[in-house]
Design a protein around this motif. Structure first.
Motif: not given
Length: 169
Positions: A82-92
């Motif tokens: 999945y793709r998401a965000h952590v503290a505004g950072q793109p995350f996969e």
């Protein structure tokens, strides 16, 4: 080995729970003997639905806008991404799921990228889990010790890494 339709149903419920941030629905997908392995260290494992419930409560706050884009697997082993965000950072994140005979998730191994998002996760999730356990001093220590790592990684990702890009001949 679990029935294929039951396994598919469990994985579909797991995905829906993660995308909606529904901790209770996610926990119903888990075996009582669930084990989760961290993407950051072999020193961090969670075992049992109580520990996973606490983890998921904080993880669903820290990891925002989860949207699965890839799934492969069958029977008792699946891989989800999945793709998401952590503290505004793109995350996969990739999740390797193993299911028990009753088509419940018995093992989760996590793999994440890019590094700035992982270090952002370190600065938010670790301290949140420590606070949840009433260990405020440990929460502060985790936040303070992870902050310089996150700053170095984020700075390097923005200013140094782009300079390493291969040049056109």
């Amino acid at each position: 080995m679990p029935d294929a339709s039951e396994s598919d149903a469990t994985v579909a419920r797991w995905r829906a729970a993660a995308e909606s941030g529904d901790v209770d629905a996610a926990v119903t997908c888990l075996s009582p003997s669930i084990v989760l392995s961290s993407p950051l260290t072999d020193q961090f494992r969670l075992e049992g639905t109580d520990q996973l419930r606490d983890f998921l409560t904080e993880a669903f706050k820290a990891v925002e806008h989860i949207r699965f884009h890839t799934q492969t697997g069958q029977d008792d082993t699946y891989a989800l991404v999945y793709r998401a965000h952590v503290a505004g950072q793109p995350f996969e994140e990739a999740q390797l799921l193993r299911l028990d005979e009753e088509a419940r998730i018995s093992e989760i191994t996590l793999f994440g990228r890019p590094m700035p998002a992982l270090t952002a996760l370190m600065t938010t999730l670790g301290p949140a889990l420590a606070r949840q356990q009433g260990r405020r001093g440990l929460a502060t220590l985790l936040r303070v010790s992870a902050a310089p790592i996150h700053a170095m990684v984020t700075s390097g990702d923005r200013s140094v890494v782009p300079r390493t890009q291969p040049r056109e001949p």
